[in-house]
Design a protein around this motif. Structure first.
Motif, PDB file in Angstrom:
ATOM      1  N   ARG B 345       0.849  -1.184   0.000  1.00 35.17           N
ATOM      2  CA  ARG B 345       0.000   0.000   0.000  1.00 35.17           C
ATOM      3  C   ARG B 345       0.881   1.229   0.000  1.00 35.17           C
ATOM      4  O   ARG B 345       2.060   1.171   0.342  1.00 35.17           O
ATOM      5  CB  ARG B 345      -0.868   0.015   1.259  1.00 35.17           C
ATOM      6  N   TYR B 402      -7.077   6.382  -2.797  1.00 35.63           N
ATOM      7  CA  TYR B 402      -5.920   5.982  -1.999  1.00 35.63           C
ATOM      8  C   TYR B 402      -6.102   4.554  -1.501  1.00 35.63           C
ATOM      9  O   TYR B 402      -5.197   3.739  -1.578  1.00 35.63           O
ATOM     10  CB  TYR B 402      -5.753   6.935  -0.816  1.00 35.63           C
ATOM     11  N   THR B 405      -5.366   1.905  -4.081  1.00 33.92           N
ATOM     12  CA  THR B 405      -4.071   1.902  -4.747  1.00 33.92           C
ATOM     13  C   THR B 405      -3.105   0.949  -4.054  1.00 33.92           C
ATOM     14  O   THR B 405      -2.963   0.981  -2.837  1.00 33.92           O
ATOM     15  CB  THR B 405      -3.464   3.313  -4.749  1.00 33.92           C
ATOM     16  N   SER B 406      -2.501   0.092  -4.839  1.00 29.62           N
ATOM     17  CA  SER B 406      -1.430  -0.742  -4.297  1.00 29.62           C
ATOM     18  C   SER B 406      -0.520  -1.120  -5.442  1.00 29.62           C
ATOM     19  O   SER B 406      -0.877  -0.982  -6.602  1.00 29.62           O
ATOM     20  CB  SER B 406      -2.009  -1.986  -3.624  1.00 29.62           C
ATOM     21  N   TYR B 407       0.665  -1.567  -5.108  1.00 27.55           N
ATOM     22  CA  TYR B 407       1.613  -1.891  -6.168  1.00 27.55           C
ATOM     23  C   TYR B 407       2.554  -2.981  -5.707  1.00 27.55           C
ATOM     24  O   TYR B 407       2.689  -3.242  -4.512  1.00 27.55           O
ATOM     25  CB  TYR B 407       2.405  -0.647  -6.576  1.00 27.55           C
ATOM     26  N   LEU B 416       0.316  -2.738 -10.852  1.00 24.16           N
ATOM     27  CA  LEU B 416      -0.244  -1.505 -10.304  1.00 24.16           C
ATOM     28  C   LEU B 416      -1.757  -1.636 -10.210  1.00 24.16           C
ATOM     29  O   LEU B 416      -2.401  -1.978 -11.187  1.00 24.16           O
ATOM     30  CB  LEU B 416       0.083  -0.311 -11.214  1.00 24.16           C
ATOM     31  N   SER B 417      -2.327  -1.393  -9.034  1.00 24.38           N
ATOM     32  CA  SER B 417      -3.790  -1.418  -8.883  1.00 24.38           C
ATOM     33  C   SER B 417      -4.276  -0.040  -8.497  1.00 24.38           C
ATOM     34  O   SER B 417      -3.718   0.579  -7.593  1.00 24.38           O
ATOM     35  CB  SER B 417      -4.212  -2.391  -7.787  1.00 24.38           C
ATOM     36  N   GLN B 418      -5.313   0.420  -9.173  1.00 25.75           N
ATOM     37  CA  GLN B 418      -5.841   1.743  -8.895  1.00 25.75           C
ATOM     38  C   GLN B 418      -7.327   1.798  -9.190  1.00 25.75           C
ATOM     39  O   GLN B 418      -7.862   0.901  -9.833  1.00 25.75           O
ATOM     40  CB  GLN B 418      -5.147   2.789  -9.766  1.00 25.75           C
ATOM     41  N   LYS B 423     -11.984  -0.938 -10.075  1.00 24.17           N
ATOM     42  CA  LYS B 423     -10.578  -1.160  -9.733  1.00 24.17           C
ATOM     43  C   LYS B 423      -9.875  -1.820 -10.909  1.00 24.17           C
ATOM     44  O   LYS B 423     -10.361  -2.793 -11.473  1.00 24.17           O
ATOM     45  CB  LYS B 423     -10.490  -2.048  -8.503  1.00 24.17           C
ATOM     46  N   THR B 425      -6.234  -3.394 -12.321  1.00 24.72           N
ATOM     47  CA  THR B 425      -4.891  -3.853 -12.013  1.00 24.72           C
ATOM     48  C   THR B 425      -4.137  -4.056 -13.313  1.00 24.72           C
ATOM     49  O   THR B 425      -4.631  -4.713 -14.225  1.00 24.72           O
ATOM     50  CB  THR B 425      -4.932  -5.181 -11.228  1.00 24.72           C
ATOM     51  N   LEU B 466       1.494   5.854 -11.516  1.00 25.86           N
ATOM     52  CA  LEU B 466       1.104   5.610 -10.131  1.00 25.86           C
ATOM     53  C   LEU B 466       1.575   6.801  -9.313  1.00 25.86           C
ATOM     54  O   LEU B 466       2.772   6.950  -9.070  1.00 25.86           O
ATOM     55  CB  LEU B 466       1.716   4.315  -9.601  1.00 25.86           C
TER      56      LEU B 466
END
Lengths: 165, 491
Positions: B345, B402, B405-407, B416-418, B423, B425, B466
């Protein structure tokens, strides 16, 4: 900026500062001329009052932008622009307020072009444009010999082709 | 000497059909007003006749002048009525193959096939609008064989024996899948809306309501009948939804062999898509809000070649896969790729930076609102309520963004997930990334954050970013990318 790959160290030509200044001076003079002509026509044909205010507004904006892009930006731009070319990567770093760093593998470069407009010619400078499959990157002002050398360098390294493209 | 062939004669017919499709509205108007004597109707008739005649002549001439030939390396295409053109398209530039069999094709036992290359511009593909199935098979297998044999260095990572290339079917939807899919797509709701609007149209025309008022009044008094009608409507809508989904996504099949992935779908209109595993530039997993609730996901393969229109986009693995199944499928199809479950995160300071960032949109809306102070919902302070609501919504969307979002940067992969409600990825391999960038605004510099960006080949080119990654991580990312030469094989 990084530990392993060397951060780009090459600067633009010193003459890039006056060259940028001249360039933006010319474009601002042209813009002011256009506003002037508009103002004259609006007076002549007695347009609405708000058109005058619009023209005052854009003139003020143009003057502010002139202070920035003639007085300040060329110095900052030259101070913060760095580029680097080695056998694997092209690196371009620029900007202080909005800092940008780009890393492009040589093998992904598709085309390099050298350009010279009237202002750059006055200072004996060239700009380089480097195109990849996805975007294009510019090195705005280099002395002629350096520009040719960098171009040839990129052309030489970019010949390397990766498998599976 | 390779054999030079003409296109199939039926391609004239199919070209004419395509023409009719695009001029359908004009044709309809002309036919309806056939008896009319006004100058506009006459002009329409003349225009239609002239363009029909021209199209027929042009497509016949085209058929006489267009020829193609195939050898083991390339397509050779000749075309042009007045200006002759010869094109050679090498097989190694072909990114993916699409086959579309419309209902009309089926009637004649034909199909159409498109070979997409990664080049930009008008002539980015080799397209056969109408050809027999056996010819399409022959062309496709030529391209496929080339990929297997002619390219001994295609694989840089996995050493393997390219002898047995058995086709394995990975997925076909069960009836349960189809029903679930039809619920997520909300298609049955559209039917209800359509029905309602149709009723109001009919009502306007014939004043049905007046006509049946007495009847409706008597019906409305009986709760049972209303309930019955509602249930009936819902059942009808759901049935139509299921049928619609079945027609569109029925017969879905995802298969693969050693070298390629095959996706085919459709009942009336069949489409088939195949792409070399090495040609997959990236994988994208999308979950709409509805799909997140139901635990479904759509997996898309990103190709450097065109992927067809939105409607019959074919690069998608079944769009209604359960998430776990989707991840497993990626692993099955593309052993080179792996989805990392434990992504990182962004730190708290990223959230802070995102919340502090100026709300330009809100400002632009609020300034005129404070200036004019319009009444909203008959409340004198309505404008303030609108402004505050907008601000709250924007803040909420930033928090959600926020949260989602994770990477992960692991091995040769970046993930990259946003997204806010939906959502997405994005998963790609280091050697498939064309270039990377790190950008920092002043605010990000104060917070020690950076926006990383990467560009992938696709059509159009994919720019992924990102924002608000810690700067150390961003540097690590650049270093990671600079080590790509380890995985890249040079010619």
């Amino acid at each position: 900026m990084k530990d392993d790959i060397q951060a780009p160290t090459h600067c633009l030509a010193v003459e890039s500062v006056p060259a940028l200044r001249w360039g933006s001076t010319i474009s601002h003079v042209i813009m002011l001329a256009i506003w002037g002509i508009l103002y004259a026509t609006s007076l002549y044909f007695s347009w609405w009052q708000w058109t005058h205010w619009m023209i005052y507004g854009v003139t003020a904006l143009t003057l502010v932008s002139a202070i920035w892009s003639i007085g300040l930006r060329p110095v900052y731009f030259h101070k913060h622009f760095r580029y680097g070319v080695n056998d694997e990567f092209l690196q371009i770093k620029s900007g202080a307020f909005y800092e940008s760093y780009e890393l492009v593998p040589m093998a992904k470069i598709q085309a390099v072009s050298m350009n010279q407009g009237p202002v750059l010619r006055r200072f004996g400078l060239y700009s380089l444009e480097i195109e990849t499959m996805g975007s294009s990157h510019g090195i705005p002002a280099l002395p002629k010999e350096v520009a040719i050398e960098v171009r040839n360098q990129i052309a030489r390294y970019a010949k390397i082709r990766e498998v599976d493209e | 000497m390779m054999k030079v062939r003409r296109y199939h004669p039926l391609s004239i017919l199919f070209e004419f059909a395509a023409f009719l499709k695009s001029y359908a509205i004009l044709a309809f108007v002309v036919v309806v007003n056939f008896g009319s004597d006004s100058w506009i109707a006459r002009l329409g008739r003349i225009l239609l006749l002239v363009s029909v005649a021209l199209t027929i002549i042009a497509s016949i001439l085209k058929w006489f002048t267009r020829k193609y030939a195939v050898d083991e390396l390339a397509f050779h295409l000749k075309s042009g009525i007045f200006e002759k053109t010869e094109r050679t398209v090498y097989f190694d530039k072909i990114q993916n193959v699409q086959r579309h069999t419309s209902f009309l094709h089926k009637l004649f036992g034909m199909t159409s096939i498109t070979f997409e290359t990664g080049t930009s511009g008008m002539n980015s593909n080799v397209k056969f609008d109408a050809l027999t199935r056996s010819e399409a098979d022959r062309l496709e297998s030529l391209v496929k064989e080339f990929m297997q044999l002619g390219n001994p260095t295609t694989d840089s990572e996995t050493e393997k024996v390219a002898v047995t290339s058995e086709r394995v079917v990975h997925f076909t939807p069960t009836r349960k899948d189809t029903i679930k899919a039809s619920f997520t797509s909300f298609s049955f709701l559209i039917i209800l809306v359509l029905g309602a609007s149709l009723f109001s149209k009919v009502d306007q025309l014939f004043e049905v309501e007046d006509y049946v008022e007495g009847w409706i009044a008597s019906v409305l008094t009986s709760g049972w009948i209303i309930a019955g009608i509602v249930v009936g409507l819902i059942v009808l809508a759901v049935t139509i939804g299921v049928i619609w989904t079945f027609v569109k996504y029925g017969n879905y099949e995802i298969a693969s062999d050693e070298e390629r992935i095959y996706i085919s779908k459709g009942v009336l209109d069949e489409t088939a898509f195949s792409i070399g595993k090495k040609r997959v530039q990236a994988v994208e997993i999308t979950q709409s809000f509805m799909k997140r609730i139901l635990g479904l996901a759509e997996v898309k393969l990103i190709s450097a070649g065109n992927l067809g229109d939105d409607e019959d986009e074919v690069s998608s693995l079944y769009p209604f896969l359960p998430v776990k199944r989707a991840y497993a499928m990626i692993a099955e199809l593309l052993p080179d790729y792996q989805v990392v479950p434990d992504t990182e995160r962004l730190p708290r300071k990223s959230l802070l930076a995102r919340l502090i960032k100026p709300y330009w949109f809100w400002l632009i809306v609020t300034i005129p609102l404070t200036f004019f102070r319009p009444e909203v919902f008959k409340l004198p302070i309505g404008w303030a309520i609108v402004s505050i609501t907008l601000l709250v919504l924007l803040i909420l969307s930033r928090v959600l963004g926020y949260w989602n979002t994770s990477y992960a940067v692991k091995g040769r992969f970046i993930q990259l997930s946003q997204g806010t409600f939906e959502k997405t990825t994005f998963l790609t391999r280091r050697d498939k990334i064309i270039e990377v960038s790190v950008k920092r605004t002043k605010l990000q510099q104060w917070f020690g954050l950076a926006t990383i960006g990467l560009i992938n080949r696709a059509k159009p080119v994919r720019h992924e970013t990102l924002p608000d990654m810690p700067i150390e991580e961003a540097r690590q990312f650049v270093k990671w990318y600079a080590e790509r030469t380890k995985n890249v094989q040079l010619k």
